[in-house]
Design a protein around this motif. Structure first.
Motif, PDB file in Angstrom:
ATOM      1  N   ARG A 155       0.840  -1.192   0.000  1.00  0.00           N
ATOM      2  CA  ARG A 155       0.000   0.000   0.000  1.00  0.00           C
ATOM      3  C   ARG A 155       0.878   1.245   0.000  1.00  0.00           C
ATOM      4  NH1 ARG A 155      -4.725  -1.823  -1.727  1.00  0.00           N
ATOM      5  NH2 ARG A 155      -5.428  -3.550  -0.507  1.00  0.00           N
ATOM      6  N   THR A 156       0.372   2.291  -0.591  1.00  0.00           N
ATOM      7  CA  THR A 156       1.112   3.555  -0.643  1.00  0.00           C
ATOM      8  C   THR A 156       0.562   4.503   0.410  1.00  0.00           C
ATOM      9  OG1 THR A 156      -0.419   4.506  -2.244  1.00  0.00           O
ATOM     10  CG2 THR A 156       1.460   3.274  -3.126  1.00  0.00           C
ATOM     11  N   PRO A 157       1.307   5.587   0.678  1.00  0.00           N
ATOM     12  CA  PRO A 157       0.798   6.585   1.631  1.00  0.00           C
ATOM     13  C   PRO A 157      -0.531   7.179   1.178  1.00  0.00           C
ATOM     14  CG  PRO A 157       3.129   6.934   1.242  1.00  0.00           C
ATOM     15  CD  PRO A 157       2.682   5.868   0.280  1.00  0.00           C
ATOM     16  N   SER A 158      -0.803   7.207  -0.123  1.00  0.00           N
ATOM     17  CA  SER A 158      -2.067   7.769  -0.587  1.00  0.00           C
ATOM     18  C   SER A 158      -3.246   6.909  -0.144  1.00  0.00           C
ATOM     19  CB  SER A 158      -2.060   7.930  -2.105  1.00  0.00           C
ATOM     20  OG  SER A 158      -1.951   6.667  -2.726  1.00  0.00           O
ATOM     21  N   ASP A 159      -3.030   5.599   0.046  1.00  0.00           N
ATOM     22  CA  ASP A 159      -4.093   4.734   0.550  1.00  0.00           C
ATOM     23  C   ASP A 159      -4.485   5.134   1.971  1.00  0.00           C
ATOM     24  OD1 ASP A 159      -4.201   3.208  -1.767  1.00  0.00           O
ATOM     25  OD2 ASP A 159      -2.695   1.790  -1.043  1.00  0.00           O
ATOM     26  N   GLU A 160      -3.480   5.458   2.772  1.00  0.00           N
ATOM     27  CA  GLU A 160      -3.762   5.909   4.128  1.00  0.00           C
ATOM     28  C   GLU A 160      -4.526   7.231   4.093  1.00  0.00           C
ATOM     29  OE1 GLU A 160      -1.330   7.341   8.057  1.00  0.00           O
ATOM     30  OE2 GLU A 160      -0.426   5.787   6.793  1.00  0.00           O
ATOM     31  N   ASP A 161      -4.125   8.111   3.188  1.00  0.00           N
ATOM     32  CA  ASP A 161      -4.834   9.383   3.048  1.00  0.00           C
ATOM     33  C   ASP A 161      -6.267   9.163   2.581  1.00  0.00           C
ATOM     34  OD1 ASP A 161      -2.559  10.728   3.825  1.00  0.00           O
ATOM     35  OD2 ASP A 161      -1.871  11.060   1.758  1.00  0.00           O
ATOM     36  N   LEU A 162      -6.461   8.183   1.717  1.00  0.00           N
ATOM     37  CA  LEU A 162      -7.805   7.841   1.240  1.00  0.00           C
ATOM     38  C   LEU A 162      -8.699   7.435   2.402  1.00  0.00           C
ATOM     39  CD1 LEU A 162      -9.934   7.025  -0.939  1.00  0.00           C
ATOM     40  CD2 LEU A 162      -8.803   4.800  -0.979  1.00  0.00           C
ATOM     41  N   VAL A 163      -8.207   6.549   3.245  1.00  0.00           N
ATOM     42  CA  VAL A 163      -8.998   6.075   4.384  1.00  0.00           C
ATOM     43  C   VAL A 163      -9.255   7.223   5.356  1.00  0.00           C
ATOM     44  CG1 VAL A 163      -9.021   4.505   6.350  1.00  0.00           C
ATOM     45  CG2 VAL A 163      -8.211   3.707   4.140  1.00  0.00           C
ATOM     46  N   ARG A 164      -8.246   8.058   5.575  1.00  0.00           N
ATOM     47  CA  ARG A 164      -8.441   9.203   6.475  1.00  0.00           C
ATOM     48  C   ARG A 164      -9.508  10.156   5.927  1.00  0.00           C
ATOM     49  NH1 ARG A 164      -4.638   9.640  10.526  1.00  0.00           N
ATOM     50  NH2 ARG A 164      -2.747   8.433  10.219  1.00  0.00           N
ATOM     51  N   ALA A 165      -9.465  10.417   4.628  1.00  0.00           N
ATOM     52  CA  ALA A 165     -10.453  11.313   4.024  1.00  0.00           C
ATOM     53  C   ALA A 165     -11.856  10.703   4.084  1.00  0.00           C
ATOM     54  CB  ALA A 165     -10.069  11.610   2.579  1.00  0.00           C
ATOM     55  N   LEU A 166     -11.957   9.410   3.805  1.00  0.00           N
ATOM     56  CA  LEU A 166     -13.258   8.734   3.884  1.00  0.00           C
ATOM     57  C   LEU A 166     -13.790   8.758   5.315  1.00  0.00           C
ATOM     58  CD1 LEU A 166     -12.738   5.621   1.599  1.00  0.00           C
ATOM     59  CD2 LEU A 166     -14.233   7.573   1.171  1.00  0.00           C
ATOM     60  N   TYR A 167     -12.899   8.486   6.261  1.00  0.00           N
ATOM     61  CA  TYR A 167     -13.314   8.481   7.660  1.00  0.00           C
ATOM     62  C   TYR A 167     -13.766   9.867   8.096  1.00  0.00           C
ATOM     63  CZ  TYR A 167     -13.384   7.608  12.645  1.00  0.00           C
ATOM     64  OH  TYR A 167     -13.784   7.490  13.950  1.00  0.00           O
ATOM     65  N   ALA A 168     -13.015  10.871   7.738  1.00  0.00           N
ATOM     66  CA  ALA A 168     -13.347  12.235   8.164  1.00  0.00           C
ATOM     67  C   ALA A 168     -14.713  12.668   7.651  1.00  0.00           C
ATOM     68  CB  ALA A 168     -12.264  13.204   7.674  1.00  0.00           C
ATOM     69  N   GLU A 169     -15.033  12.326   6.422  1.00  0.00           N
ATOM     70  CA  GLU A 169     -16.286  12.795   5.857  1.00  0.00           C
ATOM     71  C   GLU A 169     -17.464  11.859   6.109  1.00  0.00           C
ATOM     72  OE1 GLU A 169     -18.340  14.253   1.713  1.00  0.00           O
ATOM     73  OE2 GLU A 169     -16.205  13.859   1.764  1.00  0.00           O
ATOM     74  N   HIS A 170     -17.229  10.551   6.108  1.00  0.00           N
ATOM     75  CA  HIS A 170     -18.357   9.617   6.077  1.00  0.00           C
ATOM     76  C   HIS A 170     -18.538   8.783   7.346  1.00  0.00           C
ATOM     77  CE1 HIS A 170     -18.795  10.519   1.851  1.00  0.00           C
ATOM     78  NE2 HIS A 170     -17.511  10.238   1.652  1.00  0.00           N
ATOM     79  N   ALA A 171     -17.601   8.800   8.261  1.00  0.00           N
ATOM     80  CA  ALA A 171     -17.678   7.903   9.420  1.00  0.00           C
ATOM     81  C   ALA A 171     -18.891   8.175  10.302  1.00  0.00           C
ATOM     82  CB  ALA A 171     -16.398   7.973  10.240  1.00  0.00           C
ATOM     83  N   ALA A 172     -19.143   9.439  10.622  1.00  0.00           N
ATOM     84  CA  ALA A 172     -20.255   9.751  11.537  1.00  0.00           C
ATOM     85  C   ALA A 172     -21.611   9.369  10.942  1.00  0.00           C
ATOM     86  CB  ALA A 172     -20.219  11.219  11.923  1.00  0.00           C
ATOM     87  N   PRO A 173     -21.934   9.768   9.699  1.00  0.00           N
ATOM     88  CA  PRO A 173     -23.231   9.341   9.152  1.00  0.00           C
ATOM     89  C   PRO A 173     -23.310   7.824   8.944  1.00  0.00           C
ATOM     90  CG  PRO A 173     -22.198  10.987   7.702  1.00  0.00           C
ATOM     91  CD  PRO A 173     -21.263  10.714   8.817  1.00  0.00           C
ATOM     92  N   LEU A 174     -22.179   7.230   8.582  1.00  0.00           N
ATOM     93  CA  LEU A 174     -22.153   5.777   8.396  1.00  0.00           C
ATOM     94  C   LEU A 174     -22.387   5.058   9.719  1.00  0.00           C
ATOM     95  CD1 LEU A 174     -21.690   3.743   6.113  1.00  0.00           C
ATOM     96  CD2 LEU A 174     -19.263   3.795   6.648  1.00  0.00           C
ATOM     97  N   LEU A 175     -21.823   5.581  10.800  1.00  0.00           N
ATOM     98  CA  LEU A 175     -22.032   4.979  12.122  1.00  0.00           C
ATOM     99  C   LEU A 175     -23.501   5.107  12.546  1.00  0.00           C
ATOM    100  CD1 LEU A 175     -20.894   3.603  14.634  1.00  0.00           C
ATOM    101  CD2 LEU A 175     -20.380   5.870  15.543  1.00  0.00           C
ATOM    102  N   ARG A 176     -24.107   6.271  12.316  1.00  0.00           N
ATOM    103  CA  ARG A 176     -25.528   6.423  12.664  1.00  0.00           C
ATOM    104  C   ARG A 176     -26.374   5.405  11.895  1.00  0.00           C
ATOM    105  NH1 ARG A 176     -24.131  11.871  12.643  1.00  0.00           N
ATOM    106  NH2 ARG A 176     -24.876  12.142  10.499  1.00  0.00           N
ATOM    107  N   TYR A 177     -26.079   5.254  10.630  1.00  0.00           N
ATOM    108  CA  TYR A 177     -26.815   4.300   9.794  1.00  0.00           C
ATOM    109  C   TYR A 177     -26.592   2.865  10.290  1.00  0.00           C
ATOM    110  CZ  TYR A 177     -28.307   1.861   5.530  1.00  0.00           C
ATOM    111  OH  TYR A 177     -28.933   1.035   4.637  1.00  0.00           O
ATOM    112  N   ALA A 178     -25.355   2.538  10.628  1.00  0.00           N
ATOM    113  CA  ALA A 178     -25.046   1.186  11.101  1.00  0.00           C
ATOM    114  C   ALA A 178     -25.700   0.903  12.451  1.00  0.00           C
ATOM    115  CB  ALA A 178     -23.535   0.995  11.181  1.00  0.00           C
ATOM    116  N   VAL A 179     -25.750   1.897  13.336  1.00  0.00           N
ATOM    117  CA  VAL A 179     -26.425   1.714  14.632  1.00  0.00           C
ATOM    118  C   VAL A 179     -27.901   1.416  14.389  1.00  0.00           C
ATOM    119  CG1 VAL A 179     -27.180   2.927  16.724  1.00  0.00           C
ATOM    120  CG2 VAL A 179     -24.795   3.054  16.005  1.00  0.00           C
TER     121      VAL A 179
END
Length: 193
Positions: free
Chosen positions: A26-50
């Motif tokens: 994996r490259t450093p950009s993959d880590e940045d990808l996950v960080r960007a996805l987490y920053a924007e989508h984690a909270a709404p995704l968690l509400r949906y998953a709950v």
């Protein structure tokens, strides 16, 4: 990070991750990808998953983690389009899989069930004792007396002969016929050995 900027970041990083990196490296950009996805989508995704997990936050967090892991493993799936619909679809599929796997296994019980041990049930033993007593009462008196002397009082043949006032050979023969009659009486009561 606003929605439009994050979308462009995801698109750019997904392109870099899928073009330049193999699945094992994996490259450093993959880590940045996950960080960007987490920053924007984690909270709404968690509400949906709950919501999908009927309020079970721990399972919902597992669903979110697995969803983001799959986004990291398959950046090409979200390249060139909004990531949120794909993430929510993956989360929903994971929730369905989790539900199905729980239904296929036996129901889990807590440790409290292990602490409750069954108490010994003496009712069956009491009923058997009562039936044996009833079968003994059905025997002829001389057979009953010889069994009481030899088996219940634990006397030897000589001691039983002295107590009953009969020869030792008679005690032996009466014991043999008494046991045979007792077995027949127990078979009639459904308690045959």
């Amino acid at each position: 990070m606003n929605r439009r900027a994050a979308r462009y970041v995801v698109v750019d990083m997904a392109g870099l991750g899928s073009a330049g990196a193999s699945k094992s490296r994996r490259t450093p950009s993959d880590e940045d990808l996950v960080r960007a996805l987490y920053a924007e989508h984690a909270a709404p995704l968690l509400r949906y998953a709950v919501h999908l997990m009927n309020g079970d936050r721990q399972r919902a967090e597992d669903i979110v983690q697995e969803t983001l892991l799959r986004a990291w493993q398959h950046p090409e799936a979200i390249a060139g389009r909004p990531a949120r619909p794909w993430l929510f679809a993956v989360a929903r599929n994971l929730a369905i899989d989790s539900y199905r796997s729980r239904k296929s296994r036996p129901h889990e019980v807590g440790e409290a069930a292990l602490e409750v041990l069954p108490a010994p049930d003496d009712a069956e033993r009491a009923l058997e004792s009562w039936a044996v007593s009833d079968a003994l009462a059905a025997l002829r008196p001389e057979h009953r007396r010889v069994l009481l002397e030899t088996y219940y009082q634990g006397k030897s043949v000589a001691e039983a002969a002295t107590a009953l006032g009969v020869p030792a050979g008679t005690v032996k023969s009466r014991t043999f016929y008494a046991l045979r009659a007792l077995r027949l009486a127990l078979e009639e009561r459904g308690l045959a050995p």
